[in-house]
Write a protein that holds these residues in place. Structure first.
Motif, PDB file in Angstrom:
ATOM      1  N   MET A 187      71.616  55.907  78.362  1.00 36.17           N
ATOM      2  CA  MET A 187      70.551  56.174  77.381  1.00 36.17           C
ATOM      3  C   MET A 187      69.323  55.114  77.435  1.00 36.17           C
ATOM      4  N   ILE A 188      68.061  55.625  76.761  1.00 36.22           N
ATOM      5  CA  ILE A 188      67.137  54.814  76.744  1.00 36.22           C
ATOM      6  C   ILE A 188      66.684  54.680  75.412  1.00 36.22           C
ATOM      7  N   CYS A 189      66.637  53.405  74.867  1.00 38.55           N
ATOM      8  CA  CYS A 189      66.452  53.221  73.261  1.00 38.55           C
ATOM      9  C   CYS A 189      65.036  53.284  72.722  1.00 38.55           C
ATOM     10  N   PHE A 190      64.680  54.216  71.847  1.00 40.20           N
ATOM     11  CA  PHE A 190      63.491  54.148  71.060  1.00 40.20           C
ATOM     12  C   PHE A 190      62.390  55.039  72.098  1.00 40.20           C
ATOM     13  N   GLY A 191      62.575  56.065  72.568  1.00 35.56           N
ATOM     14  CA  GLY A 191      61.573  56.884  73.020  1.00 35.56           C
ATOM     15  C   GLY A 191      61.344  56.749  74.789  1.00 35.56           C
ATOM     16  N   SER A 192      61.086  57.766  75.453  1.00 37.20           N
ATOM     17  CA  SER A 192      60.869  57.313  76.946  1.00 37.20           C
ATOM     18  C   SER A 192      60.707  58.474  77.747  1.00 37.20           C
ATOM     19  N   ARG A 193      60.918  58.403  78.916  1.00 39.10           N
ATOM     20  CA  ARG A 193      60.965  59.801  79.684  1.00 39.10           C
ATOM     21  C   ARG A 193      61.967  59.667  80.875  1.00 39.10           C
ATOM     22  N   LEU A 194      62.344  60.883  81.253  1.00 40.03           N
ATOM     23  CA  LEU A 194      63.399  61.068  82.390  1.00 40.03           C
ATOM     24  C   LEU A 194      62.491  61.906  83.482  1.00 40.03           C
ATOM     25  N   ASP A 195      62.392  61.358  84.534  1.00 37.97           N
ATOM     26  CA  ASP A 195      61.986  62.241  85.730  1.00 37.97           C
ATOM     27  C   ASP A 195      63.106  62.869  86.600  1.00 37.97           C
ATOM     28  N   VAL A 196      63.143  64.254  86.787  1.00 37.78           N
ATOM     29  CA  VAL A 196      64.020  64.695  87.892  1.00 37.78           C
ATOM     30  C   VAL A 196      63.473  65.281  89.038  1.00 37.78           C
ATOM     31  N   TYR A 197      64.059  64.634  90.305  1.00 33.87           N
ATOM     32  CA  TYR A 197      63.557  65.225  91.421  1.00 33.87           C
ATOM     33  C   TYR A 197      64.405  66.227  92.162  1.00 33.87           C
ATOM     34  N   LEU A 198      63.911  67.496  92.412  1.00 34.86           N
ATOM     35  CA  LEU A 198      64.900  68.512  92.844  1.00 34.86           C
ATOM     36  C   LEU A 198      64.126  68.890  94.373  1.00 34.86           C
ATOM     37  N   PRO A 199      65.185  69.479  95.104  1.00 35.24           N
ATOM     38  CA  PRO A 199      64.820  70.339  96.447  1.00 35.24           C
ATOM     39  C   PRO A 199      63.495  71.035  96.338  1.00 35.24           C
ATOM     40  N   VAL A 200      62.690  70.989  97.568  1.00 35.83           N
ATOM     41  CA  VAL A 200      61.786  71.813  97.282  1.00 35.83           C
ATOM     42  C   VAL A 200      62.013  73.420  97.030  1.00 35.83           C
ATOM     43  N   ASN A 201      63.026  73.791  97.444  1.00 34.71           N
ATOM     44  CA  ASN A 201      63.698  75.321  97.458  1.00 34.71           C
ATOM     45  C   ASN A 201      64.352  75.666  96.127  1.00 34.71           C
ATOM     46  N   ALA A 202      64.342  74.426  95.360  1.00 32.59           N
ATOM     47  CA  ALA A 202      65.160  74.746  94.118  1.00 32.59           C
ATOM     48  C   ALA A 202      64.222  75.519  93.148  1.00 32.59           C
ATOM     49  N   GLU A 203      64.763  76.629  92.421  1.00 33.81           N
ATOM     50  CA  GLU A 203      64.319  77.667  91.820  1.00 33.81           C
ATOM     51  C   GLU A 203      64.190  77.057  90.348  1.00 33.81           C
ATOM     52  N   ILE A 204      62.773  76.562  89.889  1.00 35.21           N
ATOM     53  CA  ILE A 204      62.706  75.871  88.776  1.00 35.21           C
ATOM     54  C   ILE A 204      62.887  77.313  87.504  1.00 35.21           C
ATOM     55  N   LYS A 205      63.310  76.657  86.482  1.00 34.60           N
ATOM     56  CA  LYS A 205      63.845  77.854  85.285  1.00 34.60           C
ATOM     57  C   LYS A 205      62.920  77.340  83.937  1.00 34.60           C
ATOM     58  N   VAL A 206      62.081  76.405  84.026  1.00 39.77           N
ATOM     59  CA  VAL A 206      61.491  75.735  82.759  1.00 39.77           C
ATOM     60  C   VAL A 206      59.900  75.728  83.114  1.00 39.77           C
ATOM     61  N   THR A 207      59.030  75.786  82.267  1.00 38.65           N
ATOM     62  CA  THR A 207      57.737  75.507  82.371  1.00 38.65           C
ATOM     63  C   THR A 207      57.355  74.487  81.526  1.00 38.65           C
ATOM     64  N   VAL A 208      55.936  73.875  81.772  1.00 48.70           N
ATOM     65  CA  VAL A 208      55.433  72.835  80.911  1.00 48.70           C
ATOM     66  C   VAL A 208      55.511  73.150  79.335  1.00 48.70           C
ATOM     67  N   GLY A 209      55.859  72.130  78.718  1.00 42.60           N
ATOM     68  CA  GLY A 209      55.852  72.819  77.259  1.00 42.60           C
ATOM     69  C   GLY A 209      57.050  72.974  76.634  1.00 42.60           C
ATOM     70  N   ASP A 210      58.164  73.421  77.554  1.00 42.60           N
ATOM     71  CA  ASP A 210      59.239  73.764  77.017  1.00 42.60           C
ATOM     72  C   ASP A 210      59.988  72.803  76.334  1.00 42.60           C
TER      73      ASP A 210
END
Length: 222
Positions: A187-210
């Motif tokens: 976990m990260i305490c008190f607010g932060s960010r997670l970056d996920v790195y996926l293969p270029v051929n992965a089908e992204i199922k979310v959009t910005v703002g979700d």
């Protein structure tokens, strides 16, 4: 209909709290008790409110995880703030797609594995504490990067990034450990960010703002 299962055994309490929060909760509760015994009602009330907020902040609810081949779930609760192609990064071998999830102080902060597999790399980088929603936070802030290899040999990278207020990154796994999809790993305490790195051929199922939930929301599939 999406099938679901438990990534971790369900908790035996009605309000699960992350172990990392226990020292903060005990310290706040102790201070509250001292103020109450001294008859300082105003401070005791503030202490009680602070203790309640800390318990709420470190909440660790159980999550049902989607079942399916190649499913990649969000490692964090929060808001998707960026989806972009990346030609080169130290966190993933080769070109990939980065999905960034920003956690506010109001989100659950327990992090979960986006996929099942073996941890091939864990690298901690000390750094600065810019606001986690800034682009430079990925490279310059304190962060902890993991690379996971699935049973089929495909890999996914994910990075815990500290922020302006977040000053503590917790990671409970090391190289060679096995993780299940949606399993708690830190976990990260008190607010932060997670970056996920996926293969270029992965089908992204979310959009910005979700809005996404750790272990539950499907980020993509390969």
């Amino acid at each position: 209909m999406t099938q679901l299962n438990w990534s971790d055994p369900p908790s035996q309490t009605a309000f699960p709290v992350a172990k990392a929060g226990y020292p903060f909760i005990f310290a706040s509760a102790f201070a509250t008790a001292v103020f109450a015994l001294l008859g300082v009602g105003f401070l005791a009330m503030l202490g009680l409110l602070a203790t309640g907020f800390i318990c709420w902040f470190f909440r660790d609810p159980d999550r049902l995880v989607p079942v399916g081949e190649g499913v990649i779930v969000s490692p964090a609760d929060g808001k998707v703030v960026k989806i972009e192609p990346v030609a080169e990064t130290p966190y993933y071998p080769g070109a990939c797609t980065r999905v960034s999830v920003f956690m506010s102080i109001f989100n659950v902060h327990v992090n979960r594995s986006p996929h099942e597999g073996t941890v091939r790399r864990v690298n901690y980088y000390p750094g600065k504490f810019f606001s986690a929603n800034l682009d430079k936070a990925s490279a310059e802030n304190e962060h902890n990067a993991l690379l996971l290899e699935g049973p089929d040999g495909k890999q996914v990278g994910f990075v815990q990034i500290a922020g302006l207020v977040a000053r503590r990154i917790i990671c409970r796994v090391q190289e060679g450990d096995s993780l299940g999809r949606g399993q708690r790993f830190g976990m990260i305490c008190f607010g932060s960010r997670l970056d996920v790195y996926l293969p270029v051929n992965a089908e992204i199922k979310v959009t910005v703002g979700d809005r996404v939930q750790a272990g539950t929301t499907i980020l993509g599939k390969w």
